[in-house]
Design an enzyme around this catalytic site. Structure first.
Site, mmCIF file in Angstrom:
data_model
loop_
_atom_site.group_PDB
_atom_site.id
_atom_site.type_symbol
_atom_site.label_atom_id
_atom_site.label_comp_id
_atom_site.label_asym_id
_atom_site.label_seq_id
_atom_site.Cartn_x
_atom_site.Cartn_y
_atom_site.Cartn_z
ATOM 1 N N TRP A 1 0.817 -1.199 0.000
ATOM 2 C CA TRP A 1 0.000 0.000 0.000
ATOM 3 C C TRP A 1 0.858 1.260 0.000
ATOM 4 O O TRP A 1 0.573 2.230 -0.712
ATOM 5 C CB TRP A 1 -0.964 -0.030 1.180
ATOM 6 C CG TRP A 1 -1.971 1.080 1.292
ATOM 7 C CD1 TRP A 1 -2.474 1.568 2.456
ATOM 8 C CD2 TRP A 1 -2.638 1.821 0.257
ATOM 9 N NE1 TRP A 1 -3.399 2.571 2.209
ATOM 10 C CE2 TRP A 1 -3.521 2.745 0.863
ATOM 11 C CE3 TRP A 1 -2.564 1.804 -1.141
ATOM 12 C CZ2 TRP A 1 -4.322 3.632 0.141
ATOM 13 C CZ3 TRP A 1 -3.348 2.693 -1.875
ATOM 14 C CH2 TRP A 1 -4.218 3.584 -1.232
ATOM 15 N N ARG B 1 12.237 0.085 4.891
ATOM 16 C CA ARG B 1 12.934 -0.367 6.101
ATOM 17 C C ARG B 1 14.254 -1.042 5.758
ATOM 18 O O ARG B 1 15.239 -0.921 6.494
ATOM 19 C CB ARG B 1 12.024 -1.335 6.873
ATOM 20 C CG ARG B 1 12.625 -1.896 8.144
ATOM 21 C CD ARG B 1 11.601 -2.741 8.901
ATOM 22 N NE ARG B 1 11.039 -3.791 8.075
ATOM 23 C CZ ARG B 1 11.599 -4.981 7.875
ATOM 24 N NH1 ARG B 1 12.777 -5.270 8.439
ATOM 25 N NH2 ARG B 1 11.022 -5.878 7.120
ATOM 26 N N LYS C 1 -4.859 1.039 8.943
ATOM 27 C CA LYS C 1 -6.210 0.693 9.368
ATOM 28 C C LYS C 1 -6.126 -0.278 10.540
ATOM 29 O O LYS C 1 -6.016 -1.485 10.356
ATOM 30 C CB LYS C 1 -6.992 0.084 8.201
ATOM 31 C CG LYS C 1 -7.162 1.065 7.031
ATOM 32 C CD LYS C 1 -7.857 0.447 5.845
ATOM 33 C CE LYS C 1 -8.030 1.462 4.723
ATOM 34 N NZ LYS C 1 -8.668 0.886 3.534
ATOM 35 N N GLY D 1 -11.121 3.583 2.712
ATOM 36 C CA GLY D 1 -11.984 3.196 1.598
ATOM 37 C C GLY D 1 -11.519 1.883 1.013
ATOM 38 O O GLY D 1 -10.635 1.210 1.565
ATOM 39 N N LYS E 1 -13.478 -3.383 9.525
ATOM 40 C CA LYS E 1 -13.683 -4.218 8.334
ATOM 41 C C LYS E 1 -12.637 -5.320 8.226
ATOM 42 O O LYS E 1 -12.907 -6.389 7.662
ATOM 43 C CB LYS E 1 -13.714 -3.350 7.083
ATOM 44 C CG LYS E 1 -12.442 -2.550 6.812
ATOM 45 C CD LYS E 1 -11.466 -3.253 5.897
ATOM 46 C CE LYS E 1 -10.170 -2.474 5.770
ATOM 47 N NZ LYS E 1 -9.213 -3.101 4.855
ATOM 48 N N SER F 1 -7.413 -9.495 -0.496
ATOM 49 C CA SER F 1 -7.478 -9.064 0.904
ATOM 50 C C SER F 1 -6.708 -10.032 1.788
ATOM 51 O O SER F 1 -7.037 -11.221 1.878
ATOM 52 C CB SER F 1 -8.939 -8.991 1.366
ATOM 53 O OG SER F 1 -9.020 -8.966 2.774
ATOM 54 N N VAL G 1 1.179 -8.577 6.548
ATOM 55 C CA VAL G 1 0.456 -8.447 7.813
ATOM 56 C C VAL G 1 -1.047 -8.428 7.577
ATOM 57 O O VAL G 1 -1.551 -7.628 6.790
ATOM 58 C CB VAL G 1 0.881 -7.163 8.553
ATOM 59 C CG1 VAL G 1 0.067 -6.981 9.821
ATOM 60 C CG2 VAL G 1 2.367 -7.225 8.885
ATOM 61 N N GLU H 1 -3.887 -7.182 9.362
ATOM 62 C CA GLU H 1 -4.053 -6.274 10.494
ATOM 63 C C GLU H 1 -5.132 -6.736 11.477
ATOM 64 O O GLU H 1 -5.032 -6.516 12.680
ATOM 65 C CB GLU H 1 -4.396 -4.870 9.992
ATOM 66 C CG GLU H 1 -3.246 -4.156 9.291
ATOM 67 C CD GLU H 1 -2.251 -3.545 10.261
ATOM 68 O OE1 GLU H 1 -2.334 -3.824 11.472
ATOM 69 O OE2 GLU H 1 -1.378 -2.795 9.797
#
Length: 333
Positions: free
Chosen positions: A12, A32, A106, A136, A191, A254, A280, A282
């Site tokens: 992202w 990183r 998020k 979003g 979500k 996802s 990850v 989340e």
């Protein structure tokens, strides 16, 4: 043209850096790992997180945060939410004093139940008028492929929200402004947990009726918690609410839904984590902090509680379904 820094070179963060360059801005991407920054600069690709996707030459990467932040008017944070506080403490000395601070994350912090904008405010001392949130349906790979999408840019300072909205607008990325930071952040955090539940159902072989039920009742949980925390109920019918929920719960892109599928097929959390190769999910950690947040405000969130029980290993997916379906009858409204 805006001078922007994006801190975090995952899928992202890299995608948002591309969006900013395509919108005509001067962008530095912090990675990183030194070797990742060097590969991005040499190949104009981030094969670790966005394999096969070319990046514009304007995406310049560095391992040095001070270099990335020098002169930045917009600073976007795109790292795992549970690492924000520690990383941000090291970046504070280099943050330009008037820059807009943009959260692409998020989640809700473990232990404190702080939203990401609250962590940014707490660590940096920046007023809420400088802190912006993007939320979003933000499936990174689709956006990196320039598939049309809409998103929300939220800030309690409407003019700053509009300014950032204009800064990241492209032919394929259409942002809408909003002043409901609480609602946008909650929608983005909850979500992930609901997507885990949908993935568990998918892994157990359930069909569309089951998934639609989880999504709808998950939205009800989000709205209940949001109302208690002062969010605008209309936010949850928009891109940061229903839009993000539908995309995350249905897409194989996802991470949360895919992680949930593995749990539904009988894998342990450790096995599912190993299979994601460091990406990850989340919701696995945020489900605990979101449950703590809901309980501290006396809000009933049965799906979140059930997912947390599965992720902590105290309940099997099968038992989760049995308990949710055995809940007492009540009115939908």
């Amino acid at each position: 043209m805006t001078r922007a820094a994006v801190l975090g070179a995952g899928s992202w963060g890299t995608t948002f850096a591309k969006v900013l360059v395509d919108a005509g801005n001067d962008v530095t991407l912090w990675a990183r790992r030194t070797e990742l920054a060097e590969r991005i600069n040499t190949t104009h690709r981030n094969e670790d997180y966005l394999p096969g996707i070319d990046l514009p030459e304007g995406v310049v990467a560095t391992h040095d945060a001070a270099t990335a932040l020098r002169g930045a008017e917009l600073v976007a944070f795109a790292i795992p939410s549970q690492t924000l506080r520690e990383n941000l403490a090291g970046w504070v000395p280099h943050l330009p004093g008037e820059a807009s601070l943009l959260s692409l994350m998020k989640g809700v912090e473990l232990g404190t139940t702080r939203r990401m904008s609250e962590v940014i405010a707490e660590v940096t001392g920046a007023p809420g008028e400088r802190i912006v949130v993007v939320s979003g349906p933000n499936l990174a790979r689709e956006i990196a492929l320039q598939q049309p999408t809409a998103t929300v840019v939220a800030c309690i300072d409407e003019q700053r929200a509009i300014a950032v909205q204009n800064t990241c607008s492209t032919s394929y990325f259409r942002p809408y402004s909003n002043t409901d930071v609480v609602g946008c952040e909650l929608g983005g955090a909850v979500k992930n947990v609901i997507a885990l539940a949908c993935g568990i159902g998918q892994g157990m072989g359930f069909g569309d009726n089951s998934l639609a039920s989880i999504i709808t009742r998950g939205l009800a949980e989000t709205a209940r918690l949001g109302e208690r925390l002062g969010a605008d109920p209309l936010t949850f019918a928009g891109l940061a609410g229903l839009g993000d929920l539908v995309a995350t719960c249905n897409s194989p892109l996802s991470r949360n839904r895919t992680f949930g599928e593995r749990l539904g097929r009988g894998e342990s959390v450790a096995q599912a984590q190993e299979a994601t190769h460091g990406q990850v999910a989340e919701g696995v950690k945020s489900c605990r902090s979101l449950l703590d947040l809901a309980r501290s405000h006396d809000v009933d969130t049965p799906i979140t509680a059930a997912v947390e029980a599965v992720c902590s290993g105290v309940m099997t997916p099968r038992k989760m379904v049995e308990l949710l379906m055995a809940r007492s009858m009540k009115s939908e409204s």
